[in-house]
Design an enzyme around this catalytic site. Structure first.
Site, PDB file in Angstrom:
ATOM      1  CE  LYS A 174      -0.354  43.736  -7.108  1.00  0.00           C
ATOM      2  NZ  LYS A 174      -0.130  45.025  -7.731  1.00  0.00           N
ATOM      3  CB  SER A 228       6.493  43.172   3.226  1.00  0.00           C
ATOM      4  OG  SER A 228       5.235  42.420   3.301  1.00  0.00           O
ATOM      5  CD  GLU A 249      14.157  39.523  -2.706  1.00  0.00           C
ATOM      6  OE1 GLU A 249      14.895  39.598  -1.997  1.00  0.00           O
ATOM      7  OE2 GLU A 249      15.606  40.042  -3.732  1.00  0.00           O
ATOM      8  CB  CYS A 283      15.829  42.828  -0.932  1.00  0.00           C
ATOM      9  SG  CYS A 283      16.565  42.797  -2.695  1.00  0.00           S
ATOM     10  CD  GLU A 381      12.729  44.245   3.815  1.00  0.00           C
ATOM     11  OE1 GLU A 381      11.796  44.003   4.410  1.00  0.00           O
ATOM     12  OE2 GLU A 381      14.312  44.237   3.336  1.00  0.00           O
TER      13      GLU A 381
HETATM   14  P1  NAI Z   1       4.190  44.714  -0.098  1.00  0.00           P
HETATM   15  O1  NAI Z   1       4.901  43.415   0.537  1.00  0.00           O
HETATM   16  O2  NAI Z   1       2.938  45.456   0.510  1.00  0.00           O
HETATM   17  O3  NAI Z   1       4.228  45.182  -1.326  1.00  0.00           O
HETATM   18  C1  NAI Z   1       4.779  44.094  -2.313  1.00  0.00           C
HETATM   19  C2  NAI Z   1       3.625  44.064  -3.864  1.00  0.00           C
HETATM   20  O4  NAI Z   1       3.091  42.412  -3.325  1.00  0.00           O
HETATM   21  C3  NAI Z   1       3.036  45.030  -4.497  1.00  0.00           C
HETATM   22  O5  NAI Z   1       2.840  44.588  -5.585  1.00  0.00           O
HETATM   23  C4  NAI Z   1       1.902  44.800  -3.812  1.00  0.00           C
HETATM   24  O6  NAI Z   1      -0.080  45.964  -4.487  1.00  0.00           O
HETATM   25  C5  NAI Z   1       1.924  43.111  -3.075  1.00  0.00           C
HETATM   26  N1  NAI Z   1       0.895  42.544  -1.934  1.00  0.00           N
HETATM   27  C6  NAI Z   1       0.350  43.349  -1.144  1.00  0.00           C
HETATM   28  N2  NAI Z   1      -0.322  43.041  -0.485  1.00  0.00           N
HETATM   29  C7  NAI Z   1       0.290  41.942  -1.226  1.00  0.00           C
HETATM   30  C8  NAI Z   1      -1.477  40.289  -1.032  1.00  0.00           C
HETATM   31  N3  NAI Z   1      -1.821  39.840  -0.103  1.00  0.00           N
HETATM   32  N4  NAI Z   1      -1.182  39.353  -1.959  1.00  0.00           N
HETATM   33  C9  NAI Z   1      -0.620  39.391  -2.944  1.00  0.00           C
HETATM   34  N5  NAI Z   1      -0.433  40.911  -3.509  1.00  0.00           N
HETATM   35  C10 NAI Z   1       0.134  41.053  -2.300  1.00  0.00           C
HETATM   36  O7  NAI Z   1       5.205  46.124   0.263  1.00  0.00           O
HETATM   37  P2  NAI Z   1       4.750  47.383   0.402  1.00  0.00           P
HETATM   38  O8  NAI Z   1       3.969  47.781   1.799  1.00  0.00           O
HETATM   39  O9  NAI Z   1       4.866  48.532  -0.451  1.00  0.00           O
HETATM   40  O10 NAI Z   1       6.372  47.595   1.577  1.00  0.00           O
HETATM   41  C11 NAI Z   1       6.421  47.531   2.730  1.00  0.00           C
HETATM   42  C12 NAI Z   1       7.604  46.743   3.172  1.00  0.00           C
HETATM   43  O11 NAI Z   1       8.011  45.350   3.014  1.00  0.00           O
HETATM   44  C13 NAI Z   1       9.083  47.604   3.337  1.00  0.00           C
HETATM   45  O12 NAI Z   1       8.884  48.877   3.966  1.00  0.00           O
HETATM   46  C14 NAI Z   1       9.835  47.078   2.728  1.00  0.00           C
HETATM   47  O13 NAI Z   1      10.479  46.235   4.562  1.00  0.00           O
HETATM   48  C15 NAI Z   1       9.233  45.893   2.576  1.00  0.00           C
HETATM   49  N6  NAI Z   1       9.880  45.599   0.622  1.00  0.00           N
HETATM   50  C16 NAI Z   1      10.427  44.179   0.505  1.00  0.00           C
HETATM   51  C17 NAI Z   1      10.833  44.434  -0.326  1.00  0.00           C
HETATM   52  C18 NAI Z   1      12.021  43.556  -1.723  1.00  0.00           C
HETATM   53  O14 NAI Z   1      12.261  43.673  -2.363  1.00  0.00           O
HETATM   54  N7  NAI Z   1      12.329  42.587  -0.138  1.00  0.00           N
HETATM   55  C19 NAI Z   1      10.322  45.416  -1.975  1.00  0.00           C
HETATM   56  C20 NAI Z   1       9.143  45.836  -0.853  1.00  0.00           C
HETATM   57  C21 NAI Z   1       8.716  45.686   0.640  1.00  0.00           C
HETATM   58 MG    MG Z   2       1.951  46.374   1.881  1.00  0.00          MG
END
Ligand code: NAI
Ligand code: MG
Length: 485
Positions: A174, A228, A249, A283, A381
């Protein structure tokens, strides 16, 4: 409207509910496509397809050599359309085109690396004290559920797909809801390259509707997630119900540590690159910049001055060094941290929205000095171009501050004193540590975090292990009965 379908069981399909959601160009705030709003029924379809492809032919009969060749063909296909993919990626994420080109090259390299590794998965022979042959075999873990973020959409897809396919797994991936376009563009070539249907499935949608059902699905064996910490925790809890294998990660608050003897110009460049590359949406962003007190004020001035010269602009302009943030949500999040920082520390550069853009999710490269490591901007972060500058006195204080964080993804240390640099390398609790550089990432070397930055390692030779089970085989060489009873 440009409707781009998702890819399930070898077909480009709509969601069973026929719901769609918009995908944006963050530099214009305009909708550039619509993709299916995947729901649990769509995930179920993809998981069943991946399960069937894993359990029945032709994928289980495909040799490691042939899987390797498929990955090489996929890499070649990426290189042939590198310019188009980079443009799509740049337009959808807002990242500078030059950086997107780099990412696309890296994506192809990742498939090449694991294409080569497919035939190097080795078992072993165990020296058991009996007339027997004891073997250890490596086998694919099964169906891999893979959930990725929006900061490096195509590269993140490669980091997940390449080792899984090399190992012989099938995939339900996804992409992030913000950035599904580049992997769907690539999916158009999967069939022609020769991937049997069901081996790779790309389900678009949001976390609730499409991400969480992948984690809960009984036919999925393993979850690989980048994103996140909040979602990582949800995934870990949900995966407990079916004892899924999980790798996470989760980003960080990585220290970039500068000692007074470091080359000063290289240090300023390294501090800027560490936090501002890819708009700080990285990240491993070097978001806590630790500076030895004797050079602190000179460093702050030089970094602030040079940050003001970073060229913000439209992502497709080749001279752009920083584009807009990926989404309105991320823009508002980063803007709020800019305001929080103003109440916590001294603003020395940026701090707002650049005046020159009427539209687009642009924010200024922002630097806060005299930051207390306990401030929110030093602990949470931000995932945007917001640097926190923290002075320190001596090596042990640098190490203490560096480790005073719940995260442990990455760190960097700058010094010409090899003894000190290596002592710091050993003392810092992080999965990746650079010396006199920050951010270079290679598909050939392991990547992942300590502490709350997650667990499991992607990339490098070990990256494939996360997609393998270990089977012990015992072969009795005695032809007589055991003779126990
Ligand atoms: P997120 O963690 O919500 O999204 C990342 C992925 O997880 C997306 O594909 C999203 O659709 C999916 N996701 C969201 N909720 C889920 C759930 N309950 N079950 C399974 N999959 C789910 O990140 P978001 O909201 O885009 O960004 C928020 C913060 O997260 C950022 O400001 C940053 O601090 C952190 N982040 C860290 C990343 C990294 O590389 N470690 C990458 C993106 C965000
Ligand atoms: Mg999110």
């Amino acid at each position: 409207m440009n409707r781009v379908r998702m890819y399930i069981d070898g077909d480009f399909v709509e969601s069973s509910s026929d719901a769609w959601f918009p995908v944006y160009d963050p530099s214009t705030e305009e909708i550039i496509a619509e993709v299916p709003d995947g729901n649990p029924a769509d995930v179920d379809r993809a998981a069943r397809a991946a399960r069937a492809a894993f359990d029945k032919g032709p994928w289980p009969q495909t040799t490691a050599q042939d899987r390797g060749r498929l990955l090489f063909k996929l890499a070649e296909c990426i290189r042939q359309q590198a310019a188009e993919l980079a443009e799509l990626e740049s337009r959808n994420c807002g990242k500078p085109i030059v950086e997107a080109e780099y990412d696309v090259n890296d994506t192809a390299t990742c498939f090449e690396y694991y294409g080569g590794l497919a035939t190097k998965v080795l078992g072993s022979v165990n020296p058991v004290p009996d007339n027997a042959l004891s073997l250890t075999l490596k086998e694919p873990v099964g169906v891999a559920g893979q959930i990725i973020p929006w900061n490096y959409p195509l590269a993140m897809a490669a980091w997940k797909l390449a080792p899984a396919l090399a190992a012989g797994c099938t995939c339900v991936l996804k992409p992030a809801e913000q950035t599904p376009l580049s992997i769907l563009q690539l999916a158009k070539s999967f069939e022609e390259i020769g991937f049997p249907k069901g081996v790779i499935n790309i389900v678009t949608g949001f976390g609730e509707g499409a991400g969480s059902p992948i984690v809960a699905h009984p036919l999925v064996d393993k979850i690989a997630f980048t994103g996140s910490s909040a979602v990582g925790k949800l995934i870990l809890r949900s995966a407990a119900d079916s004892i899924k294998r999980v790798t996470l990660e989760l980003g960080g608050k990585s220290p970039n540590i500068f000692f007074a003897d470091a080359d000063f110009d290289a240090a300023i460049d390294g501090a800027l690159f560490g936090i501002f590359v890819n708009q700080g949406e990285v990240c491993s962003a070097g978001s806590r910049i630790l500076i030895e007190k004797s050079i602190y004020s000179k460093f702050v001035d030089a970094m602030a001055a040079k940050a003001k010269t970073i060229k913000l602009g439209p992502p497709l302009d080749r001279s752009t060094k920083m584009g807009p943030l990926v989404s309105k949500e991320q823009y508002e999040r980063v803007r709020s941290y800019q305001e929080i920082g103003k109440g916590e520390a001294k603003l020395v550069s940026g701090g707002g929205r650049p005046q020159s853009f009427a539209k687009g999710y642009y924010v200024e490269p922002t630097i806060f000095a005299d930051v207390d490591n306990n401030a929110r901007i030093a602990r949470e972060e931000v995932f945007g171009p917001v640097a926190t500058l923290i002075p320190f006195e001596g090596e042990s204080e640098a190490i203490r501050i560096a480790n005073d964080t719940p995260y442990g993804l990455a760190a960097a240390v700058w010094s010409r004193d090899i003894f000190r640099a290596l002592r710091v390398v050993k003392a810092v609790r992080a999965g990746v540590v650079w010396v006199n550089h920050m951010q270079p990432t290679y598909v050939e070397a392991p990547w992942g975090g300590y502490k709350q930055s997650g667990f499991g390692r992607e990339l490098g030779p070990g990256g494939i292990d996360e997609y393998l089970e270990t089977k012990q085989v015992h072969i009795n060489l005695n032809e007589q009965p055991i003779g126990w009873y």
